[in-house]
Motif scaffolding. Structure first.
Motif, PDB file in Angstrom:
ATOM      1  N   ASN A 150      32.913  25.004 -19.815  1.00 58.00           N
ATOM      2  CA  ASN A 150      32.706  23.939 -18.837  1.00 58.00           C
ATOM      3  C   ASN A 150      34.027  23.379 -18.339  1.00 58.00           C
ATOM      4  O   ASN A 150      34.218  23.174 -17.139  1.00 58.00           O
ATOM      5  CB  ASN A 150      31.863  22.817 -19.456  1.00 58.00           C
ATOM      6  N   CYS A 151      34.945  23.126 -19.262  1.00 60.75           N
ATOM      7  CA  CYS A 151      36.227  22.548 -18.892  1.00 60.75           C
ATOM      8  C   CYS A 151      37.094  23.538 -18.121  1.00 60.75           C
ATOM      9  O   CYS A 151      37.773  23.179 -17.155  1.00 60.75           O
ATOM     10  CB  CYS A 151      36.963  22.063 -20.145  1.00 60.75           C
ATOM     11  N   ALA A 152      37.080  24.785 -18.546  1.00 54.89           N
ATOM     12  CA  ALA A 152      37.896  25.800 -17.878  1.00 54.89           C
ATOM     13  C   ALA A 152      37.501  25.965 -16.415  1.00 54.89           C
ATOM     14  O   ALA A 152      38.349  26.209 -15.552  1.00 54.89           O
ATOM     15  CB  ALA A 152      37.777  27.127 -18.618  1.00 54.89           C
ATOM     16  N   GLN A 153      36.199  25.819 -16.126  1.00 48.79           N
ATOM     17  CA  GLN A 153      35.698  26.035 -14.766  1.00 48.79           C
ATOM     18  C   GLN A 153      35.490  24.736 -14.002  1.00 48.79           C
ATOM     19  O   GLN A 153      34.963  24.763 -12.884  1.00 48.79           O
ATOM     20  CB  GLN A 153      34.377  26.808 -14.832  1.00 48.79           C
ATOM     21  N   PHE A 154      35.929  23.622 -14.570  1.00 43.14           N
ATOM     22  CA  PHE A 154      35.699  22.341 -13.908  1.00 43.14           C
ATOM     23  C   PHE A 154      36.561  22.248 -12.652  1.00 43.14           C
ATOM     24  O   PHE A 154      37.720  22.683 -12.649  1.00 43.14           O
ATOM     25  CB  PHE A 154      36.029  21.184 -14.859  1.00 43.14           C
ATOM     26  N   PRO A 155      36.044  21.661 -11.564  1.00 42.80           N
ATOM     27  CA  PRO A 155      36.771  21.670 -10.292  1.00 42.80           C
ATOM     28  C   PRO A 155      37.926  20.681 -10.196  1.00 42.80           C
ATOM     29  O   PRO A 155      38.668  20.690  -9.205  1.00 42.80           O
ATOM     30  CB  PRO A 155      35.678  21.324  -9.266  1.00 42.80           C
ATOM     31  N   LEU A 156      38.086  19.809 -11.196  1.00 44.11           N
ATOM     32  CA  LEU A 156      39.190  18.858 -11.204  1.00 44.11           C
ATOM     33  C   LEU A 156      40.121  19.150 -12.380  1.00 44.11           C
ATOM     34  O   LEU A 156      39.657  19.600 -13.437  1.00 44.11           O
ATOM     35  CB  LEU A 156      38.669  17.421 -11.332  1.00 44.11           C
ATOM     36  N   PRO A 157      41.419  18.893 -12.244  1.00 44.53           N
ATOM     37  CA  PRO A 157      42.328  19.099 -13.370  1.00 44.53           C
ATOM     38  C   PRO A 157      41.942  18.194 -14.549  1.00 44.53           C
ATOM     39  O   PRO A 157      41.575  17.035 -14.360  1.00 44.53           O
ATOM     40  CB  PRO A 157      43.699  18.702 -12.802  1.00 44.53           C
ATOM     41  N   ILE A 158      42.037  18.750 -15.753  1.00 44.44           N
ATOM     42  CA  ILE A 158      41.683  18.010 -16.966  1.00 44.44           C
ATOM     43  C   ILE A 158      42.927  17.843 -17.832  1.00 44.44           C
ATOM     44  O   ILE A 158      43.644  18.809 -18.107  1.00 44.44           O
ATOM     45  CB  ILE A 158      40.585  18.741 -17.759  1.00 44.44           C
ATOM     46  N   ILE A 159      43.168  16.612 -18.264  1.00 43.37           N
ATOM     47  CA  ILE A 159      44.244  16.302 -19.200  1.00 43.37           C
ATOM     48  C   ILE A 159      43.615  15.898 -20.525  1.00 43.37           C
ATOM     49  O   ILE A 159      42.708  15.067 -20.554  1.00 43.37           O
ATOM     50  CB  ILE A 159      45.133  15.156 -18.671  1.00 43.37           C
ATOM     51  N   THR A 160      44.069  16.503 -21.621  1.00 43.36           N
ATOM     52  CA  THR A 160      43.528  16.156 -22.931  1.00 43.36           C
ATOM     53  C   THR A 160      44.596  15.451 -23.765  1.00 43.36           C
ATOM     54  O   THR A 160      45.755  15.831 -23.762  1.00 43.36           O
ATOM     55  CB  THR A 160      43.048  17.403 -23.698  1.00 43.36           C
ATOM     56  N   GLY A 161      44.152  14.443 -24.495  1.00 44.07           N
ATOM     57  CA  GLY A 161      45.003  13.748 -25.449  1.00 44.07           C
ATOM     58  C   GLY A 161      44.125  13.257 -26.580  1.00 44.07           C
ATOM     59  O   GLY A 161      43.687  12.105 -26.593  1.00 44.07           O
ATOM     60  N   ILE A 162      43.828  14.144 -27.518  1.00 42.73           N
ATOM     61  CA  ILE A 162      42.821  13.817 -28.536  1.00 42.73           C
ATOM     62  C   ILE A 162      43.433  13.511 -29.892  1.00 42.73           C
ATOM     63  O   ILE A 162      42.774  13.582 -30.926  1.00 42.73           O
ATOM     64  CB  ILE A 162      41.759  14.933 -28.652  1.00 42.73           C
ATOM     65  N   GLY A 163      44.719  13.190 -29.904  1.00 46.81           N
ATOM     66  CA  GLY A 163      45.294  12.566 -31.080  1.00 46.81           C
ATOM     67  C   GLY A 163      45.712  13.462 -32.211  1.00 46.81           C
ATOM     68  O   GLY A 163      45.763  13.018 -33.351  1.00 46.81           O
ATOM     69  N   HIS A 164      46.021  14.729 -31.922  1.00 48.53           N
ATOM     70  CA  HIS A 164      46.488  15.615 -32.987  1.00 48.53           C
ATOM     71  C   HIS A 164      47.750  16.331 -32.537  1.00 48.53           C
ATOM     72  O   HIS A 164      47.756  17.014 -31.523  1.00 48.53           O
ATOM     73  CB  HIS A 164      45.416  16.646 -33.364  1.00 48.53           C
TER      74      HIS A 164
END
Length: 219
Positions: A150-164
Motif C-alpha cells: 500500500n505504501c509503495a504504491q501510494f500516490p503521495l510521498p511518505i516519510i516514516t519516523g517510527i522511533g527506531h
C-alpha cells in the motif's frame, strides 16, 4: 538471537567430550523477523513496486501534511510542536489521521488511515507516519506485505519516523524518506522548506540582475 550451527563431537579418554563448530547457517541466524523482511522486500522487488514511492518528487511546498499516528503519542506532539513553532516562520497545516501504532491492529489501522487520506489526496502534499520508540518486537506490524505494498504504491510521498535507530522495517524500506524519530521527520520537512526558500531567493536575485542588465542596455 537464534543460532543454527553444524558441529562435530569427539571423545578423548583423558579430556572427555569436545564439540567443534564447523559451520553456521547465516539465514537461520538472521532470525525469523529479519528473514521475513527480506522475503517481503524480494517479493515487492519482483513485482516492480519496491521503489515506486521513492521515485515520487516532494512538492516544492510541503505544507499540507497528513499525519498517521496515535493521538496520544508523545512523538506526535513533538512533531507538531516543532513544525508549528519553528524559528523560520514557515507555515504548516498538519492533520492527524489516527491509527493504532502498536499491537496486532497496526497493519489494518494504518491501511485504513491511508485509504482516508487517498480519498482526499488533492488536499495533501505529503504523508508522515510517526510513533514513539518501543521494543523491537513492536515493529512486527510494520513488517507486513499488505502495508508495504500500500505504501509503495501510494500516490503521495511518505516519510516514516517510527522511533527506531537500529532497526529498519519493511515500511521504512519502501517509504520515500526514512528518518529515525518524529522530531527528525519534522526537521526533514523544515529542511525541505529551507531549500525551497533558498531557491526562491536565488531566483529573485537572478531576476533583479537580469532587469538591471536590461535597463543598462536600453539606456
Amino acid at each position: 538471537m537464534k543460532v543454527l550451527v553444524k558441529v562435530t563431537v569427539d571423545f578423548h579418554e583423558l579430556y572427555g567430550y569436545s564439540l567443534t563448530v564447523v559451520n553456521i547457517d547465516p539465514t537461520y541466524t538472521l532470525g525469523d523477523m529479519v528473514r521475513r523482511r527480506k522475503e517481503i522486500l524480494r517479493q515487492l522487488d519482483e513485482e516492480g513496486i519496491l521503489t515506486l514511492n521513492k521515485e515520487l518528487e516532494l512538492p516544492v511546498l510541503t505544507q499540507r501534511i497528513a499525519v498517521i499516528s496515535s493521538a496520544t503519542a508523545a512523538g506526535y506532539g513533538d512533531f507538531c510542536n516543532q513544525l508549528l513553532h519553528n524559528s523560520f516562520g514557515f507555515v504548516f497545516y498538519p492533520r492527524l489521521f489516527q491509527a493504532i501504532m502498536r499491537g496486532r491492529q497496526v497493519e489494518q489501522s494504518i491501511i485504513q488511515a491511508l485509504d482516508r487520506i487517498n480519498a482526499t489526496r488533492d488536499n495533501w502534499d505529503v504523508v508522515v507516519i510517526i510513533r514513539g520508540g518501543g521494543a523491537t518486537s513492536d515493529l512486527s506490524g510494520f513488517d507486513t506485505y499488505d502495508l508495504a505494498a500500500n505504501c509503495a504504491q501510494f500516490p503521495l510521498p511518505i516519510i516514516t519516523g517510527i522511533g527506531h535507530e537500529r532497526d529498519d522495517t519493511v515500511l521504512d524500506a519502501v517509504a520515500h524518506t526514512r528518518v529515525k524519530t518524529p522530531t527528525a521527520a519534522a526537521a526533514c520537512l523544515l529542511n525541505h522548506q529551507l531549500q525551497t526558500a533558498a531557491s526562491l531567493e536565488q531566483l529573485q536575485e537572478d531576476i533583479l540582475s537580469m532587469v538591471r542588465e536590461r535597463i543598462q542596455s536600453v539606456s
